[in-house]
Scaffold this active site. Sequence first.
Site, PDB file in Angstrom:
ATOM      1  N   ASP A 136       0.884  -1.153   0.000  1.00 58.00           N
ATOM      2  CA  ASP A 136       0.000   0.000   0.000  1.00 58.00           C
ATOM      3  C   ASP A 136       0.933   1.217   0.000  1.00 58.00           C
ATOM      4  OD1 ASP A 136      -2.356   1.584   0.341  1.00 58.00           O
ATOM      5  OD2 ASP A 136      -1.926   1.708   2.481  1.00 58.00           O
ATOM      6  N   ARG A 137       0.457   2.382  -0.416  1.00 52.28           N
ATOM      7  CA  ARG A 137       1.354   3.542  -0.429  1.00 52.28           C
ATOM      8  C   ARG A 137       1.222   4.352   0.863  1.00 52.28           C
ATOM      9  NH1 ARG A 137       1.090   8.903  -4.050  1.00 52.28           N
ATOM     10  NH2 ARG A 137       0.087   9.565  -2.123  1.00 52.28           N
ATOM     11  N   ASP A 138       0.124   5.095   0.989  1.00 52.56           N
ATOM     12  CA  ASP A 138      -0.035   5.986   2.141  1.00 52.56           C
ATOM     13  C   ASP A 138      -0.168   5.179   3.432  1.00 52.56           C
ATOM     14  OD1 ASP A 138      -0.113   8.404   0.518  1.00 52.56           O
ATOM     15  OD2 ASP A 138      -2.061   7.687  -0.155  1.00 52.56           O
TER      16      ASP A 138
ATOM     17  N   GLN B 293      -6.546   5.880  -4.480  1.00 53.31           N
ATOM     18  CA  GLN B 293      -6.246   7.315  -4.546  1.00 53.31           C
ATOM     19  C   GLN B 293      -7.547   8.098  -4.717  1.00 53.31           C
ATOM     20  OE1 GLN B 293      -3.256   9.089  -4.168  1.00 53.31           O
ATOM     21  NE2 GLN B 293      -2.543   7.122  -3.348  1.00 53.31           N
ATOM     22  N   ALA B 294      -8.367   8.059  -3.656  1.00 52.12           N
ATOM     23  CA  ALA B 294      -9.657   8.746  -3.685  1.00 52.12           C
ATOM     24  C   ALA B 294      -9.490  10.253  -3.802  1.00 52.12           C
ATOM     25  CB  ALA B 294     -10.467   8.405  -2.436  1.00 52.12           C
TER      26      ALA B 294
ATOM     27  N   ASP C  34      -1.954  -1.089   5.846  1.00 52.02           N
ATOM     28  CA  ASP C  34      -2.238  -0.552   7.184  1.00 52.02           C
ATOM     29  C   ASP C  34      -3.729  -0.454   7.481  1.00 52.02           C
ATOM     30  OD1 ASP C  34      -2.617   1.521   5.330  1.00 52.02           O
ATOM     31  OD2 ASP C  34      -1.999   3.080   6.747  1.00 52.02           O
TER      32      ASP C  34
END
Length: 190
Positions: A14-16, A58-59, A139
């Site tokens: 996952d990124r963020d 990426q909302a 996360d």
Amino acid sequence: MPHPSTKRPALFLDRDGIINVEMNYVHRMDDFVFIDGIFDLCRSAIAVGMAIVIVTNQAGIGRGYYTEAQFQELSDWMCERFAEEGIAIDGVYYCPYHAEHGVGKYKADSIDRKPNPGMILRARNELGLLLEGSILVGDKASDIAAARAANVGRAVLMAPSHVAISPKPDLQADSLLAINEMLFAQPPRR
């Protein structure tokens, strides 16, 4: 499509919240702070023959906070930073759609939006990945659910041990350093 014998597992990230510190819709380099241990985790995965693939909702694009072009510019910069650390990113998959809060064409249900498995399945098909031996590190419960839906071998949650989610992850730790040690039995480099 790669020959079946050349398929390899992937470390899905996952990124963020995993690659960078989560700070309300990060879309500028100035706001992008790498999380301690991300480079070592990726090096450990590469050392055992895994691809590195990013799968990120990426909302913020869907909500109109930033554009796909801005996301791509930041992704290119992020991949360059990984390359400077000797890490090749094999793919960056993102979902700009949001069924409830999306604006215009972005207000849509998508098989790519986690907890759905679309991004992982697309990466499998495009990169010739072996999902059974793969690992996803996220996360949120949606990350773990997407891994389960795609039949990824191991789903890992980065969260304090008192945080319980459903579906239950295979492993849970509060840092990437601990996750690296648990997954690859390699202490972090100092």
